[in-house]
Design a protein around this motif. Structure first.
Motif, short mmCIF file in Angstrom:
data_model
loop_
_atom_site.label_atom_id
_atom_site.label_comp_id
_atom_site.label_asym_id
_atom_site.label_seq_id
_atom_site.Cartn_x
_atom_site.Cartn_y
_atom_site.Cartn_z
N ALA A 68 -2.17 9.00 3.43
CA ALA A 68 -3.59 8.99 3.76
C ALA A 68 -4.28 10.07 2.94
CB ALA A 68 -3.76 9.29 5.25
N PRO A 69 -5.62 10.01 2.84
CA PRO A 69 -6.34 11.03 2.06
C PRO A 69 -5.98 12.47 2.44
CG PRO A 69 -7.80 9.24 2.57
CD PRO A 69 -6.52 8.95 3.31
N GLU A 86 -15.38 7.33 0.57
CA GLU A 86 -15.94 8.56 -0.01
C GLU A 86 -16.27 8.39 -1.49
OE1 GLU A 86 -13.75 11.94 2.80
OE2 GLU A 86 -12.65 11.02 1.15
N SER A 88 -11.15 9.02 -0.17
CA SER A 88 -10.89 7.65 0.25
C SER A 88 -11.83 6.71 -0.49
CB SER A 88 -11.13 7.51 1.76
OG SER A 88 -12.51 7.71 2.05
N ASN A 89 -11.61 5.40 -0.36
CA ASN A 89 -12.50 4.44 -1.02
C ASN A 89 -13.94 4.60 -0.54
OD1 ASN A 89 -10.41 3.40 -2.46
ND2 ASN A 89 -10.31 1.44 -1.40
N THR A 95 -2.80 13.23 0.83
CA THR A 95 -3.01 13.33 -0.61
C THR A 95 -3.54 14.71 -0.96
OG1 THR A 95 -3.51 10.97 -0.70
CG2 THR A 95 -4.16 12.29 -2.60
N ARG A 125 -1.64 4.47 -5.18
CA ARG A 125 -2.50 5.64 -5.32
C ARG A 125 -1.70 6.93 -5.48
NH1 ARG A 125 -7.95 4.22 -2.95
NH2 ARG A 125 -8.43 6.44 -2.81
N GLU A 129 -17.95 -0.38 -1.43
CA GLU A 129 -16.50 -0.17 -1.34
C GLU A 129 -15.76 -1.26 -2.10
OE1 GLU A 129 -14.36 1.13 2.16
OE2 GLU A 129 -16.26 1.52 3.17
N GLU A 161 0.84 -1.20 0.00
CA GLU A 161 0.00 0.00 0.00
C GLU A 161 0.87 1.25 0.00
OE1 GLU A 161 -3.25 -0.13 -0.22
OE2 GLU A 161 -3.33 -2.31 -0.12
#
Length: 222
Positions: free
Chosen positions: A126-127, A175, A172-173, A130, A203, A184, A122
């Motif tokens: 985090a969002p 959202e 995020s996934n 980002t 990502r 999701e 991964e």
């Protein structure tokens, strides 16, 4: 399964500190240390670790050049170390294929968590981080004319392009699922397809690709 790690930093005390913390964790093994980028690349070639903890600023060969070589030659995941939050070198490192970054004053638990996350394939960002990336892209791209999405994105379906656009907005996934009114699980499938079709590692690279291809316009609504 043991996570094999190389620690690269030109400061011996920093290197030793990270090594001590990581070696104390079950399932972690520091297989080598390096004092500069060239040594880091050599260590990765010799030991084939799962994760390279790599300082951005080092003599002989800096972390950005080293990250580019390591990511091009191997599946080793690169976690960058920097002194300042969103140091401008970080963006070059992410383009080179790094999976995320940490501040050097990172807490012990956060360091361990970061290595586990990156080792699992991964990205560390985090969002919320980002969104900081997006703000930086907006600043760097200010004044540039918008361009139509690249032909590179033609391999994506409409839903997948929409997913990529939302990733680039920092969603995020969960959202994305709410915005698209899907599960999701479906979003995870879309994200996986986007990464696979575009040949992206994570990502972080997806965000960069969305901006560089013109799919998302800096300062716009995406």
């Amino acid at each position: 399964m043991t996570v094999r790690i190389v620690v690269a930093d030109d400061q011996e005390l920093v290197r030793a500190g990270f090594t001590m913390i990581l070696e104390a964790q079950p399932g972690f093994e520091v297989v080598a240390e390096a004092a500069d980028g060239a040594e880091a690349v050599a260590a990765v070639r010799e030991h084939r670790p799962d994760v390279l903890l790599l300082d951005i600023r080092m003599p002989t060969m800096d972390g950005i050049e080293a990250a580019g070589i390591v990511c091009a030659e191997s599946d080793c995941r690169v976690l960058m170390l920097t002194t300042f939050d969103l140091d401008h070198y970080v963006f070059d490192a992410l383009r080179a294929g790094a999976s995320g970054f940490l501040l050097k004053d990172v807490r012990r638990d956060d360091l361990v968590h970061a290595v586990r996350v990156v080792a699992a394939g991964e990205s560390l960002l985090a969002p919320t981080v980002t969104r900081k990336l997006i703000a930086e892209f907006t600043a760097m791209a200010a004044g540039r004319p918008a361009v139509p999405p690249s032909e590179r994105l033609a391999v994506l379906t409409g839903r997948e392009q929409e997913t990529l656009r939302m990733i680039a907005r920092g969603l995020s996934n969960a959202e994305i699922a709410a915005a698209m009114v899907v599960s999701e699980h479906t979003v995870k499938t879309h994200v996986s397809n986007v990464l696979t079709k575009l040949g992206l590692r994570d990502r972080v690279q997806a965000v960069i690709t969305a901006y560089e291809t013109g799919l998302t316009v800096p300062g716009g609504s995406g």
